[in-house]
Design a protein around this motif. Structure first.
Motif, PDB file in Angstrom:
ATOM      1  N   ASP A  74      76.108  64.365  -4.816  1.00 44.14           N
ATOM      2  CA  ASP A  74      76.272  64.600  -6.288  1.00 44.14           C
ATOM      3  C   ASP A  74      74.838  64.989  -6.638  1.00 44.14           C
ATOM      4  O   ASP A  74      74.715  65.450  -7.883  1.00 44.14           O
ATOM      5  N   MET A  75      73.756  64.705  -5.872  1.00 50.73           N
ATOM      6  CA  MET A  75      72.762  65.183  -6.301  1.00 50.73           C
ATOM      7  C   MET A  75      71.904  66.148  -5.753  1.00 50.73           C
ATOM      8  O   MET A  75      70.767  66.530  -5.891  1.00 50.73           O
ATOM      9  N   LEU A  76      72.808  67.243  -5.336  1.00 50.05           N
ATOM     10  CA  LEU A  76      72.334  68.310  -4.346  1.00 50.05           C
ATOM     11  C   LEU A  76      71.241  69.259  -5.185  1.00 50.05           C
ATOM     12  O   LEU A  76      70.362  69.495  -4.535  1.00 50.05           O
ATOM     13  N   ASP A  77      71.727  69.547  -6.449  1.00 50.60           N
ATOM     14  CA  ASP A  77      70.809  70.721  -7.012  1.00 50.60           C
ATOM     15  C   ASP A  77      69.461  69.875  -7.534  1.00 50.60           C
ATOM     16  O   ASP A  77      68.605  70.730  -7.437  1.00 50.60           O
ATOM     17  N   ARG A  78      69.662  68.605  -7.709  1.00 50.34           N
ATOM     18  CA  ARG A  78      68.168  68.008  -8.002  1.00 50.34           C
ATOM     19  C   ARG A  78      67.398  67.890  -6.786  1.00 50.34           C
ATOM     20  O   ARG A  78      66.315  68.198  -6.963  1.00 50.34           O
ATOM     21  N   ASP A  89      51.971  70.611 -10.542  1.00 53.18           N
ATOM     22  CA  ASP A  89      52.231  71.228 -12.009  1.00 53.18           C
ATOM     23  C   ASP A  89      53.441  70.879 -12.537  1.00 53.18           C
ATOM     24  O   ASP A  89      53.829  71.198 -13.599  1.00 53.18           O
ATOM     25  N   THR A  90      54.140  69.735 -11.780  1.00 48.96           N
ATOM     26  CA  THR A  90      55.580  69.398 -12.362  1.00 48.96           C
ATOM     27  C   THR A  90      55.616  68.105 -12.259  1.00 48.96           C
ATOM     28  O   THR A  90      55.428  67.242 -11.382  1.00 48.96           O
ATOM     29  N   ASP A  91      56.347  67.117 -13.460  1.00 50.14           N
ATOM     30  CA  ASP A  91      56.608  65.946 -13.333  1.00 50.14           C
ATOM     31  C   ASP A  91      58.013  65.910 -12.858  1.00 50.14           C
ATOM     32  O   ASP A  91      58.999  66.116 -13.858  1.00 50.14           O
ATOM     33  N   LYS A  92      58.253  65.522 -11.557  1.00 50.88           N
ATOM     34  CA  LYS A  92      59.509  65.699 -11.110  1.00 50.88           C
ATOM     35  C   LYS A  92      60.501  64.710 -11.539  1.00 50.88           C
ATOM     36  O   LYS A  92      61.849  64.682 -11.559  1.00 50.88           O
ATOM     37  N   PHE A  93      59.995  63.574 -11.899  1.00 45.14           N
ATOM     38  CA  PHE A  93      60.906  62.582 -12.227  1.00 45.14           C
ATOM     39  C   PHE A  93      61.322  62.821 -13.790  1.00 45.14           C
ATOM     40  O   PHE A  93      62.716  62.610 -14.160  1.00 45.14           O
TER      41      PHE A  93
END
Length: 180
Positions: A74-78, A89-93
């Motif tokens: 269920d988390m595939l896209d994330r 350059d990205t806060d992934k949380f």
């Protein structure tokens, strides 16, 4: 059988499951997606492949610790999204909606949304093959989580989810460690 390109042979045995690896260096936490993992026997020793192309690799080398988090289908896209952007350059949380939870043995955070988390220490780096060998020092599982199917990368942009389980523990009892 028909012949296939040797350059695609890895897609036949790409390991799994796909995992998320968290690090924390100088107070900054990050998440990276890793599909090249393996267990090294019945001990809590694991290996993964990563290198300087991953932003988290410097933190992994410097702090010598991480968390292996096990996401579910269920988390595939994330999971894919995390693997297609950089923590530089990205806060992934924030971007992918993950909750950092303090572990008991390492500074890298657990991921609350994942099925399981393994706190690890780096015990070896094999630069020639970009292999990081980890020793698990604490493990956590969300036994109440309904979705438990893990993801497996084929290596060509497609994924397979775990399916039905087949129990052959009685047949294999002589080969399994005691208490498993």
């Amino acid at each position: 059988m028909r012949e296939m390109k040797l350059s695609r042979a890895f897609t036949l045995i790409e390991p799994g499951p796909v995992v998320l690896v968290t690090t924390c260096d100088a107070g900054k936490s990050n998440i990276m997606t890793i599909s090249w993992t393996m267990v090294l026997g019945f001990t809590p020793i694991f290996a993964l492949t990563t290198g300087s192309w991953n932003y988290s690799f410097a933190a992994l080398r410097r702090t010598k610790e991480c968390v292996i988090a096990i996401p579910t289908v269920d988390m595939l896209d994330r999971v894919v999204g995390i693997g297609t952007c950089s923590g530089a350059d990205t806060d992934k949380f924030a971007k992918f909606g993950f909750t950092a939870v303090a572990g008991k043995a390492v500074n890298a955070p657990l991921l609350a949304e994942c099925l399981a988390n393994i706190e690890c220490k780096v015990i070896d780096l094999i630069p020639r093959h970009d292999i990081v060998v980890l020793e698990g020092i604490a493990a956590h599982i969300d036994a109440m989580r309904k979705e438990k199917r893990m993801l497996h990368a084929v290596g060509d942009g497609t994924f397979i989810a775990d399916g039905r389980k087949y129990d052959r523990r009685k047949m294999m009892a002589a080969k399994l460690p005691a208490g498993l």
